[in-house]
Write a protein that holds these residues in place. Sequence first.
Motif, PDB file in Angstrom:
ATOM      1  N   LEU A   1       0.834  -1.201   0.000  1.00  0.00           N
ATOM      2  CA  LEU A   1       0.000   0.000   0.000  1.00  0.00           C
ATOM      3  C   LEU A   1       0.870   1.253   0.000  1.00  0.00           C
ATOM      4  CD1 LEU A   1      -2.712  -1.045   2.637  1.00  0.00           C
ATOM      5  CD2 LEU A   1      -2.849  -1.262   0.154  1.00  0.00           C
ATOM      6  N   GLN A   2       1.925   1.239   0.806  1.00  0.00           N
ATOM      7  CA  GLN A   2       2.843   2.369   0.844  1.00  0.00           C
ATOM      8  C   GLN A   2       3.504   2.583  -0.512  1.00  0.00           C
ATOM      9  OE1 GLN A   2       4.053   4.575   3.468  1.00  0.00           O
ATOM     10  NE2 GLN A   2       2.093   3.992   4.333  1.00  0.00           N
ATOM     11  N   ALA A   3       3.904   1.490  -1.134  1.00  0.00           N
ATOM     12  CA  ALA A   3       4.547   1.590  -2.455  1.00  0.00           C
ATOM     13  C   ALA A   3       3.615   2.229  -3.470  1.00  0.00           C
ATOM     14  CB  ALA A   3       4.995   0.202  -2.920  1.00  0.00           C
ATOM     15  N   ARG A   4       2.326   1.905  -3.401  1.00  0.00           N
ATOM     16  CA  ARG A   4       1.363   2.487  -4.337  1.00  0.00           C
ATOM     17  C   ARG A   4       1.236   4.000  -4.097  1.00  0.00           C
ATOM     18  NH1 ARG A   4      -3.082   0.754  -7.482  1.00  0.00           N
ATOM     19  NH2 ARG A   4      -1.886  -1.170  -7.624  1.00  0.00           N
ATOM     20  N   LEU A   5       1.132   4.394  -2.850  1.00  0.00           N
ATOM     21  CA  LEU A   5       1.029   5.825  -2.534  1.00  0.00           C
ATOM     22  C   LEU A   5       2.285   6.579  -2.968  1.00  0.00           C
ATOM     23  CD1 LEU A   5      -0.499   5.582   1.060  1.00  0.00           C
ATOM     24  CD2 LEU A   5      -1.690   6.377  -0.997  1.00  0.00           C
ATOM     25  N   ILE A   6       3.443   5.991  -2.686  1.00  0.00           N
ATOM     26  CA  ILE A   6       4.710   6.634  -3.053  1.00  0.00           C
ATOM     27  C   ILE A   6       4.831   6.760  -4.566  1.00  0.00           C
ATOM     28  CG2 ILE A   6       7.217   6.311  -3.053  1.00  0.00           C
ATOM     29  CD1 ILE A   6       6.867   5.009  -0.254  1.00  0.00           C
ATOM     30  N   GLU A   7       4.453   5.702  -5.277  1.00  0.00           N
ATOM     31  CA  GLU A   7       4.527   5.713  -6.743  1.00  0.00           C
ATOM     32  C   GLU A   7       3.649   6.812  -7.333  1.00  0.00           C
ATOM     33  OE1 GLU A   7       3.145   2.923 -10.540  1.00  0.00           O
ATOM     34  OE2 GLU A   7       2.838   2.235  -8.483  1.00  0.00           O
ATOM     35  N   LYS A   8       2.417   6.921  -6.853  1.00  0.00           N
ATOM     36  CA  LYS A   8       1.458   7.860  -7.427  1.00  0.00           C
ATOM     37  C   LYS A   8       1.770   9.308  -7.037  1.00  0.00           C
ATOM     38  CE  LYS A   8      -1.475   4.767  -9.217  1.00  0.00           C
ATOM     39  NZ  LYS A   8      -1.954   4.733 -10.610  1.00  0.00           N
ATOM     40  N   LEU A   9       2.053   9.514  -5.748  1.00  0.00           N
ATOM     41  CA  LEU A   9       2.269  10.880  -5.273  1.00  0.00           C
ATOM     42  C   LEU A   9       3.686  11.364  -5.558  1.00  0.00           C
ATOM     43  CD1 LEU A   9       0.454  10.601  -1.815  1.00  0.00           C
ATOM     44  CD2 LEU A   9      -0.400  11.730  -3.892  1.00  0.00           C
ATOM     45  N   GLY A  10       4.644  10.445  -5.554  1.00  0.00           N
ATOM     46  CA  GLY A  10       6.029  10.831  -5.791  1.00  0.00           C
ATOM     47  C   GLY A  10       6.294  11.318  -7.188  1.00  0.00           C
ATOM     48  N   ALA A  11       5.443  10.943  -8.117  1.00  0.00           N
ATOM     49  CA  ALA A  11       5.615  11.370  -9.511  1.00  0.00           C
ATOM     50  C   ALA A  11       4.976  12.731  -9.791  1.00  0.00           C
ATOM     51  CB  ALA A  11       5.022  10.317 -10.446  1.00  0.00           C
ATOM     52  N   ASP A  12       4.296  13.290  -8.815  1.00  0.00           N
ATOM     53  CA  ASP A  12       3.574  14.557  -8.970  1.00  0.00           C
ATOM     54  C   ASP A  12       4.341  15.640  -8.221  1.00  0.00           C
ATOM     55  OD1 ASP A  12       1.770  16.716  -8.844  1.00  0.00           O
ATOM     56  OD2 ASP A  12       0.035  15.365  -8.903  1.00  0.00           O
ATOM     57  N   GLU A  13       4.830  16.639  -8.954  1.00  0.00           N
ATOM     58  CA  GLU A  13       5.690  17.661  -8.354  1.00  0.00           C
ATOM     59  C   GLU A  13       4.959  18.555  -7.354  1.00  0.00           C
ATOM     60  OE1 GLU A  13       5.286  21.025 -11.902  1.00  0.00           O
ATOM     61  OE2 GLU A  13       7.162  19.951 -11.589  1.00  0.00           O
ATOM     62  N   ARG A  14       3.654  18.463  -7.295  1.00  0.00           N
ATOM     63  CA  ARG A  14       2.907  19.260  -6.319  1.00  0.00           C
ATOM     64  C   ARG A  14       3.004  18.686  -4.910  1.00  0.00           C
ATOM     65  NH1 ARG A  14      -2.795  19.070  -9.287  1.00  0.00           N
ATOM     66  NH2 ARG A  14      -2.075  16.896  -9.385  1.00  0.00           N
ATOM     67  N   PHE A  15       3.507  17.461  -4.802  1.00  0.00           N
ATOM     68  CA  PHE A  15       3.587  16.796  -3.506  1.00  0.00           C
ATOM     69  C   PHE A  15       5.036  16.629  -3.064  1.00  0.00           C
ATOM     70  CE2 PHE A  15      -0.358  15.400  -5.453  1.00  0.00           C
ATOM     71  CZ  PHE A  15      -1.272  15.578  -4.418  1.00  0.00           C
ATOM     72  N   THR A  16       5.274  16.828  -1.776  1.00  0.00           N
ATOM     73  CA  THR A  16       6.563  16.527  -1.161  1.00  0.00           C
ATOM     74  C   THR A  16       6.383  15.328  -0.237  1.00  0.00           C
ATOM     75  OG1 THR A  16       7.233  18.848  -1.198  1.00  0.00           O
ATOM     76  CG2 THR A  16       8.434  17.394   0.291  1.00  0.00           C
ATOM     77  N   LEU A  17       7.217  14.323  -0.426  1.00  0.00           N
ATOM     78  CA  LEU A  17       7.179  13.119   0.404  1.00  0.00           C
ATOM     79  C   LEU A  17       8.384  13.133   1.328  1.00  0.00           C
ATOM     80  CD1 LEU A  17       5.265  12.446  -1.966  1.00  0.00           C
ATOM     81  CD2 LEU A  17       6.095  10.097  -1.873  1.00  0.00           C
ATOM     82  N   PHE A  18       8.191  12.797   2.590  1.00  0.00           N
ATOM     83  CA  PHE A  18       9.256  12.879   3.583  1.00  0.00           C
ATOM     84  C   PHE A  18       9.747  11.493   3.979  1.00  0.00           C
ATOM     85  CE2 PHE A  18       6.666  16.669   3.938  1.00  0.00           C
ATOM     86  CZ  PHE A  18       7.622  17.677   3.919  1.00  0.00           C
ATOM     87  N   GLY A  19      11.058  11.414   4.195  1.00  0.00           N
ATOM     88  CA  GLY A  19      11.650  10.137   4.574  1.00  0.00           C
ATOM     89  C   GLY A  19      11.968   9.283   3.365  1.00  0.00           C
ATOM     90  N   THR A  20      12.304   8.041   3.597  1.00  0.00           N
ATOM     91  CA  THR A  20      12.665   7.141   2.512  1.00  0.00           C
ATOM     92  C   THR A  20      11.478   6.855   1.589  1.00  0.00           C
ATOM     93  OG1 THR A  20      13.555   4.951   1.973  1.00  0.00           O
ATOM     94  CG2 THR A  20      12.182   5.104   3.937  1.00  0.00           C
ATOM     95  N   ARG A  21      11.787   6.655   0.311  1.00  0.00           N
ATOM     96  CA  ARG A  21      10.765   6.228  -0.649  1.00  0.00           C
ATOM     97  C   ARG A  21      10.825   4.722  -0.889  1.00  0.00           C
ATOM     98  NH1 ARG A  21       9.491  10.801  -5.230  1.00  0.00           N
ATOM     99  NH2 ARG A  21       9.470  12.599  -3.827  1.00  0.00           N
ATOM    100  N   ASP A  22      11.652   4.058  -0.129  1.00  0.00           N
ATOM    101  CA  ASP A  22      11.749   2.605  -0.212  1.00  0.00           C
ATOM    102  C   ASP A  22      10.717   2.002   0.739  1.00  0.00           C
ATOM    103  OD1 ASP A  22      12.377  -0.061  -0.279  1.00  0.00           O
ATOM    104  OD2 ASP A  22      14.452   0.167   0.406  1.00  0.00           O
ATOM    105  N   ALA A  23       9.620   1.522   0.182  1.00  0.00           N
ATOM    106  CA  ALA A  23       8.534   0.994   1.020  1.00  0.00           C
ATOM    107  C   ALA A  23       8.976  -0.196   1.859  1.00  0.00           C
ATOM    108  CB  ALA A  23       7.341   0.603   0.143  1.00  0.00           C
ATOM    109  N   LYS A  24      10.008  -0.893   1.441  1.00  0.00           N
ATOM    110  CA  LYS A  24      10.490  -2.053   2.188  1.00  0.00           C
ATOM    111  C   LYS A  24      11.147  -1.649   3.502  1.00  0.00           C
ATOM    112  CE  LYS A  24       9.352  -5.282  -0.778  1.00  0.00           C
ATOM    113  NZ  LYS A  24       8.324  -6.304  -0.427  1.00  0.00           N
TER     114      LYS A  24
END
Length: 387
Positions: A286-309
């Motif tokens: 589930l985390q990987a899906r959120l990271i994949e979708k939101l991480g590709a959109d420059e309007r969003f900033t994601l904090f911490g690692t993007r490695d869902a594992k």
Amino acid sequence: MLYFDNAATSFPKPPEVFAAMRQCADEAGGNPGRSGHRMATGAEALLDEARNALGKFFGVKDPHRVVFTLNCTDALNMGMKGYLDVQAGAHVVSSMGEHNSVNRPLQHAHDGKRLELHRVGLDEAGSWTVDEVLDAVTPKTKLVALTHCSNVIGTVTPVAELGRALRAKHPQVRYLVDAAQTAGIVPLDLEAACIDFLAFPGHKALFGPPGTGALLLGERVTPQDLHAWREGGTGGDSRSPHQPEQFPYYLEGGTPNTFGIAGLLAGLRVVQKAGPEKILAHEQALQARLIEKLGADERFTLFGTRDAKRKAGVLSIAIRERDAAETATILDSAFEICVRPGLHCAPYTHQALGTFAQGGTIRLSPGYFNTLDECDRVVSALQEIAS
């Protein structure tokens, strides 16, 4: 309603949890240890069963070292204050990634000049390193208190690796771990990880009801090492003017939450039946899906690692030019999506992230009962708000 606030408490609770609480109320509703009738002895037997089950799950050989608490905050205070009250002037190592349940008791004691406090920093992934913690230990250090997983960033920290290194290099130091976000899904063996105090709630990944938790004590900890966090009736020898000096009764003054512990035991059985590894893998997907979708959109900033594992069910984000609290209100009122905005009771973490002045982030914490489709619906709602 889409519930994405499992880092605060898991929802929904499995039906087995409520069934167990109901059965306890009907068949074992007496006060454990306080009487000899069947309702009281039934309640005591339930507590013993729960202690044994939790002990085996977390690698505790002696079930008497499983102490039931009100929640994880209660367990952390019981361990930290109980131990440090006996260690006047101690040096303590913690981190910038802690919840206020660790921060505040330590800061209060530090402000009162009862201990020296050092907080190690976080790396880009949102974790401390083993070497940095070891380097912070001094000859005066009596306690290292750290979280297994940040409730803001979701990065799982190497607590087992640190525990073994700490025990080998600084055997005089006691080690406390806050497992609020990991207990039930990330495997952790207390003795193998050389942990002296392990605190966790029952109401998160163990699927139990609120008002439950535990403090697990390693084999090195004795009643003489710590003050009792609360004193009172224990159902044993009532003649003594002092708290009994045997675990768990030394730390369990007062009537326990028997109904809640019945629900916690049932939640643990659900976790064991499903398999912690399976639950963790699902949440990471589930985390990987959120990271994949939101991480590709420059309007969003994601904090911490993007490695869902490397994560355990928590993702913090910010939307460009959007207030976190306002966004959460819109998600709730317009989209029926539950998330948590703000500082998440972890101000030092947000200082490290640079999000403190803005009032924090939006925390998305899907759980075992969420789906990939629900993740897509949350992403769609966030994209609509960002537009």
